[in-house]
Design a protein around this motif. Structure first.
Motif, PDB file in Angstrom:
ATOM      1  N   THR A  19       0.844  -1.199   0.000  1.00  0.00           N
ATOM      2  CA  THR A  19       0.000   0.000   0.000  1.00  0.00           C
ATOM      3  C   THR A  19       0.879   1.249   0.000  1.00  0.00           C
ATOM      4  O   THR A  19       0.509   2.265  -0.606  1.00  0.00           O
ATOM      5  N   GLU A  42      -5.483  -5.800  -7.209  1.00  0.00           N
ATOM      6  CA  GLU A  42      -6.931  -5.919  -7.386  1.00  0.00           C
ATOM      7  C   GLU A  42      -7.250  -5.981  -8.878  1.00  0.00           C
ATOM      8  O   GLU A  42      -6.563  -5.358  -9.694  1.00  0.00           O
ATOM      9  N   THR A  47     -16.829  -4.473 -11.237  1.00  0.00           N
ATOM     10  CA  THR A  47     -17.617  -5.430 -10.459  1.00  0.00           C
ATOM     11  C   THR A  47     -18.802  -5.886 -11.312  1.00  0.00           C
ATOM     12  O   THR A  47     -19.440  -5.063 -11.967  1.00  0.00           O
ATOM     13  N   GLY A 101     -13.358  -8.676   4.829  1.00  0.00           N
ATOM     14  CA  GLY A 101     -12.239  -9.042   3.963  1.00  0.00           C
ATOM     15  C   GLY A 101     -11.529 -10.283   4.482  1.00  0.00           C
ATOM     16  O   GLY A 101     -11.600 -10.624   5.673  1.00  0.00           O
ATOM     17  N   LYS A 103      -8.450 -10.596   4.867  1.00  0.00           N
ATOM     18  CA  LYS A 103      -7.379 -10.168   5.767  1.00  0.00           C
ATOM     19  C   LYS A 103      -7.818 -10.258   7.227  1.00  0.00           C
ATOM     20  O   LYS A 103      -7.076 -10.721   8.086  1.00  0.00           O
ATOM     21  N   TYR A 209      -7.575 -16.590  -4.163  1.00  0.00           N
ATOM     22  CA  TYR A 209      -7.394 -16.497  -5.618  1.00  0.00           C
ATOM     23  C   TYR A 209      -7.850 -17.761  -6.353  1.00  0.00           C
ATOM     24  O   TYR A 209      -7.557 -17.920  -7.538  1.00  0.00           O
ATOM     25  N   SER A 240     -13.274 -10.661  -3.006  1.00  0.00           N
ATOM     26  CA  SER A 240     -12.472  -9.509  -3.445  1.00  0.00           C
ATOM     27  C   SER A 240     -11.821  -9.727  -4.798  1.00  0.00           C
ATOM     28  O   SER A 240     -11.942  -8.903  -5.708  1.00  0.00           O
ATOM     29  N   LYS A 241     -11.107 -10.832  -4.960  1.00  0.00           N
ATOM     30  CA  LYS A 241     -10.317 -11.060  -6.168  1.00  0.00           C
ATOM     31  C   LYS A 241     -11.156 -11.716  -7.268  1.00  0.00           C
ATOM     32  O   LYS A 241     -10.986 -11.419  -8.444  1.00  0.00           O
ATOM     33  N   ALA A 244     -13.968  -8.868  -8.289  1.00  0.00           N
ATOM     34  CA  ALA A 244     -13.568  -7.451  -8.339  1.00  0.00           C
ATOM     35  C   ALA A 244     -14.347  -6.638  -7.304  1.00  0.00           C
ATOM     36  O   ALA A 244     -14.949  -5.612  -7.606  1.00  0.00           O
ATOM     37  N   THR A 246     -12.951  -5.687  -4.125  1.00  0.00           N
ATOM     38  CA  THR A 246     -11.972  -5.390  -3.065  1.00  0.00           C
ATOM     39  C   THR A 246     -12.515  -4.384  -2.055  1.00  0.00           C
ATOM     40  O   THR A 246     -12.275  -4.503  -0.858  1.00  0.00           O
ATOM     41  N   ARG A 249     -15.108  -5.394   1.066  1.00  0.00           N
ATOM     42  CA  ARG A 249     -14.547  -5.963   2.302  1.00  0.00           C
ATOM     43  C   ARG A 249     -15.387  -7.115   2.849  1.00  0.00           C
ATOM     44  O   ARG A 249     -15.961  -7.037   3.939  1.00  0.00           O
TER      45      ARG A 249
END
Length: 392
Positions: A19, A42, A47, A101, A103, A209, A240-241, A244, A246, A249
């Motif tokens: 980032t 991303e 989307t 997300g 993460k 992914y 997210s991936k 599309a 991202t 979240r």
């Protein structure tokens, strides 16, 4: 506030370098510089329309208030469909948590289980946040080093050599960020054989992914291939991936009852529920048409082939062909003397020539950089020319 007021846990970690590079490229662009950013992870595709429509419909239906902390029941059912259809895992909706997300799911799983001195084996090069999360929890990162000439895959025997009584986790990411490496079924079977000999080791399988796989083989994941180990495997996915999404979240995680309960307990005391409108959109992502993905895959594959060809034609650069995701991790070892052995300097040199990439050292690698090929074909061609010029 001075550093002395920060917690010991926070002092163990740094901000994400991916980032940081993306922010730097954005700042240069805003200052009028012509910068092509290949640093962000991303998809550049819009989307899917049915997801956007579902988000609008969710707002119109008043889906703007608290939901259950671990996600709406309807979304858990949709996530169970995704786990079964796309990963081959029979996940009970009651054993799924929806997170802000993927993460957040990984952070919560590690924070709930890692104590001072516990070890986590992480294949390197790794996604930037894995080691930071382990360190935040007080754990020790044990790198499992992989090499470009082996396609960034490891031998299960190399894994077993690193396991100690303190090993709590093995972190797997396939297809992987930053390498695009895909672990084939036979390799995962070999990892399963190692794990059967070491019952204290859990596996975090990051499959975010999974739909972006170019091998033609079905996606392979450990919980599907080694069902006898299911009570030690935590599988993370999301939208997210693959869709599309991202910025929406939304991640989903499944695993053994005790771990899912712990993740939910942590989430109830930190973020609470993921955004309600995003949950409405994610139901449509999981349950709606998936046929757009075959077109996306073909376009990503064509971009990959162009980028790999262009990189491997530059003297001193080499990248293996990534089998998934939308990244190439480029080895630039023969050129590193020019940059004082510092791939951060190499990345800054490329930024001066108008291309933002991320140094391999940001991912626990060395002597190279990561390219995201989630960009328009014409933009990628221009970026490859700039890289060739910068290193000529």
């Amino acid at each position: 506030m001075s550093q002395h007021h920060l917690s010991p846990a926070l002092r163990r970690i740094a901000a994400s370098p991916t980032t940081a590079m993306t922010d730097r490229a954005t700042a240069l662009r805003e200052a009028g510089r012509d910068i092509i950013s290949l640093s962000v992870g991303e998809p550049d595709f819009p989307t899917p329309p049915h997801v956007i429509e579902a988000a609008k419909a969710a707002l119109d239906a008043g889906l703007t208030r608290y939901t259950p902390v671990t996600g709406m029941a309807r979304l858990k059912e949709a996530a169970a469909l995704h786990f079964a259809r796309d990963l081959g895992i029979a996940a009970d909706p009651a054993r799924i948590v929806v997170t802000a997300g993927g993460k957040q799911a990984i952070f919560e799983a590690l924070a709930a289980t890692v104590g001072e001195g516990d070890e986590a084996i992480v294949p390197s090069p790794w996604w930037v946040s894995y080691p930071q999360m382990v360190r935040f929890a007080g754990g020790r990162v044990v790198p499992l080093i992989t090499h470009p000439r082996e396609g960034f895959r490891f031998d299960p025997a190399d894994l077993e050599a690193l396991i100690t009584p303190r090993t709590r986790w093995l972190l797997l990411n396939s297809p992987g960020n930053p390498t695009g490496a895909v672990y084939p079924a036979e390799m995962l079977q070999g990892i399963g054989a190692v794990l059967r000999r070491h019952p204290q080791v859990m596996v975090l399988s990051d499959d975010i992914y999974a739909p972006l796989n170019y091998t033609g083989a079905p996606h392979a994941t450990l919980a599907n291939l080694c069902p006898d180990l299911a009570d030690r495997i935590c599988t993370v996915s999301g939208v997210s991936k693959s869709h599309a999404m991202t910025g929406f979240r939304i991640g989903v995680v499944t695993g053994p009852d005790w771990l899912i309960e712990a993740i939910g307990r942590l989430q109830s005391n930190s973020s609470g529920n993921p955004a309600a409108v995003s949950q409405g959109a994610a139901i449509a992502a999981f349950e709606g048409p998936q046929d757009f993905l075959s077109d996306w895959r073909e376009r990503f594959r064509a971009r990959r082939d162009m980028v790999v060809g262009a990189i491997n034609s530059v003297p001193g650069l080499f990248t293996p062909v990534p089998d998934g995701a939308f990244y190439c991790l480029v080895d630039a070892a023969p050129l590193m003397e020019r940059f004082g052995g510092d791939d951060g300097e190499l990345a800054l040199h490329l930024l001066e020539h108008g291309v933002a990439v991320v140094a391999a050292s940001a991912f626990g690698g060395r002597d190279g950089f990561r390219i995201s090929f989630a960009a328009d074909e014409a933009v990628l061609e221009e970026a490859m020319q700039r890289i060739a010029t910068a290193l000529s």
